[in-house]
Design an enzyme around this catalytic site. Structure first.
Site, PDB file in Angstrom:
ATOM      1  N   ASP A   1       0.815  -1.224   0.000  1.00  0.00           N
ATOM      2  CA  ASP A   1       0.000   0.000   0.000  1.00  0.00           C
ATOM      3  C   ASP A   1       0.846   1.270   0.000  1.00  0.00           C
ATOM      4  OD1 ASP A   1      -2.277  -1.685   0.279  1.00  0.00           O
ATOM      5  OD2 ASP A   1      -1.859  -1.802   2.423  1.00  0.00           O
TER       6      ASP A   1
ATOM      7  N   LYS B   1       2.344   2.192  -5.136  1.00  0.00           N
ATOM      8  CA  LYS B   1       3.069   1.733  -6.332  1.00  0.00           C
ATOM      9  C   LYS B   1       2.273   1.968  -7.606  1.00  0.00           C
ATOM     10  CE  LYS B   1       3.176  -2.365  -4.440  1.00  0.00           C
ATOM     11  NZ  LYS B   1       2.805  -2.084  -3.056  1.00  0.00           N
TER      12      LYS B   1
ATOM     13  N   GLY C   1      -4.122  -4.196  -4.345  1.00  0.00           N
ATOM     14  CA  GLY C   1      -5.120  -3.174  -4.655  1.00  0.00           C
ATOM     15  C   GLY C   1      -4.390  -1.935  -5.102  1.00  0.00           C
ATOM     16  N   HIS C   2      -4.314  -1.699  -6.390  1.00  0.00           N
ATOM     17  CA  HIS C   2      -3.554  -0.571  -6.907  1.00  0.00           C
ATOM     18  C   HIS C   2      -4.512   0.539  -7.317  1.00  0.00           C
ATOM     19  CE1 HIS C   2       0.037  -3.462  -7.777  1.00  0.00           C
ATOM     20  NE2 HIS C   2      -0.194  -3.257  -6.509  1.00  0.00           N
TER      21      HIS C   2
ATOM     22  N   GLN D   1       2.114  -6.000  -3.125  1.00  0.00           N
ATOM     23  CA  GLN D   1       2.424  -6.080  -1.688  1.00  0.00           C
ATOM     24  C   GLN D   1       3.739  -5.331  -1.420  1.00  0.00           C
ATOM     25  OE1 GLN D   1       1.533  -9.441  -3.202  1.00  0.00           O
ATOM     26  NE2 GLN D   1      -0.481  -8.579  -2.942  1.00  0.00           N
TER      27      GLN D   1
END
Ligand code: IMP
Length: 431
Positions: free
Chosen positions: A14, A17, A41-42, A225
């Site tokens: 988180d 990225k 989750g991007h 991650q």
């Protein structure tokens, strides 16, 4: 020469990225995911519109970018199609742009059932997984019983393998966890029905990367991650089930490590973590609340609140070493706006002794006392600043101190969620 740039998380995930990949993508021909699955989750914000990608590389919003999913990713075919459908609704086409390695191992419904059943059985000791079946899918890969993407396209092989796997996993699901078994026929039927949509995405990702290299294209390797969730080097057992560190960029895509040029480590200006496990600089107080609120620190996949704390240089330095990080990108600097003073952890004290590296045995982490250096905060906003000189003096000093302690240059600073809220100090493509 083209540049091959690895972008990865230097903390517990988180770090932002996705935004950085998207920001740099206009200068690259392709982006490749090499580990993890739809546990990531991007979050991308473009012209005020938020898109959350879980599995598809963050370059997809650039119409000319080729998006690759490498062999190291665990792929849920249904999650993939759901994500494609959402992108299509938003006018983003994946046609001829999404290429998936035949060697990707699949996440299927029994992995999700096993993940959730195990977490429930662990009670207080649960890992706090995302419940997406990631761990069980990687176990099947290592146990050499997984179904790979390329095997979806031969009905006979698929049926035989599914029969064997269900025989094995259903025994554990029903006899050990007292859960419902997964039935073969509906699962097979579902897979056969989506195969026509998946088939055009089959690719030899290693070959594509070799071609990009030979033709001098720029390529971005997008980590998911973060370093401290790495299965080998992270806070085991409170980790994810893949290698999240830089070496995985090569292994998980089929590209030799000799040609990787830049390793950009993304770190927040503070620290967060979702799920259980040690977190030495965690702040269960007003500071933690400030970071949580200002940083909107809720998981983009699960919606869980993230734990918040000060920047930990002991861990950041470890991440720099483990990944051979060539430069840092510091994100969410604006979240620190308004704090009177800001601490950074420089050393650990454990059983009366001072350390500059974390203990390997994570059982000991709960006894760590972080040693902090206190820096002056800033009262003027850093949000949306587009150059280093625009930043308040104390913010500049904070960054310079972090850079000195980290021992590698800060290449980029992110001051907001929009693409343009970015400061480049050293061009990652020039590295
Ligand atoms: P899993 O990857 O679902 O098995 O979860 C294992 C651990 O990794 C849990 O602590 C999760 O919260 C954490 N995790 C997995 N994916 C992410 C991510 O994208 N960001 C932050 N934490 C993650």
């Amino acid at each position: 020469m083209g540049k091959f740039i690895v972008i990865l998380g230097a903390q517990w995930g988180d770090e932002g990225k996705g935004k950085i990949v998207d920001f740099l993508m206009h200068r690259a021909s392709a982006v490749v995911r090499f580990q993890g699955g739809h546990n990531a989750g991007h979050t991308l914000v473009i012209n005020g519109k938020k898109t959350i990608l879980k599995l598809i590389p963050s370059g997809i919003l650039h119409p000319n970018a080729q998006c690759l999913i490498g062999n190291g990713v665990v792929l849920s075919p249904n999650a993939l199609l759901e994500e494609i459908a959402i992108l299509k609704q938003n006018g983003v086409s994946i046609e001829n742009r999404l290429h998936i390695s035949d060697a990707c191992t699949l996440i299927l419904p029994y992995h999700v059932s096993l993940d959730r059943a195990r977490e429930a059985a662990k009670g207080d000791k649960k890992i706090g997984t995302t419940g997406r079946g990631i761990g069980p899918a990687y176990e099947d890969k290592v146990a050499r019983r997984a179904i790979r993407f390329g095997e979806l396209f031969d009905e006979k092989i698929l049926r035989n393998k599914l029969e064997d796997i269900l025989h094995y996993h259903n025994f554990i699901l029903t006899q050990y966890h007292h859960e419902e078994p997964i039935a073969l026929e509906p699962l097979l039927e579902n897979l056969l029905s989506i195969i026509p949509q998946l088939k055009p995405m089959r690719a030899d990702v290693a070959l594509l990367l070799d071609e990009y290299h030979r033709t001098n294209k720029n390529v971005i390797f997008e980590g998911a991650q973060g370093t401290l969730l790495d299965i080998d080097h992270g806070t085991y057992p409170y980790v994810t089930s893949s290698n999240t560190t830089a070496g995985a960029a090569a292994v998980g895509s089929g590209f030799g490590p000799r040609y990787l040029n830049t390793i950009l480590g993304i770190a927040k200006a503070y620290t967060t973590r979702v799920g259980s496990g040690p977190f030495p600089t965690e702040q269960n107080n007003e500071v933690g609340q400030h970071l949580s609120k200002q940083g909107n620190e809720f998981g983009s996949v699960t919606g869980r609140p993230r734990r918040c704390g000060y920047l930990d240089l002991v861990l950041l330095k470890r991440a720099i070493q483990l990944n051979s990080i060539s430069g840092l990108c510091i994100t969410k600097l604006d979240v620190l706006d308004g704090l009177k003073t800001i601490k950074v952890c420089t050393n650990y004290r454990l059983h009366g002794k001072e350390y500059q590296a974390p203990p390997i045995n994570t059982e000991e982490w709960s006894d760590i006392e972080p040693i902090y250096e206190e820096l002056e905060g800033w009262q003027a906003p850093t949000a949306h600043c587009r150059s280093f000189n625009e930043l308040p003096l104390q913010a500049q000093q904070y960054l310079l101190r972090v850079e000195a302690l980290a021992g590698v240059p800060i290449d980029m600073i992110s001051t907001g969620s929009e693409r343009e809220d970015s400061i480049i100090l050293r061009d990652p493509f020039e590295g």
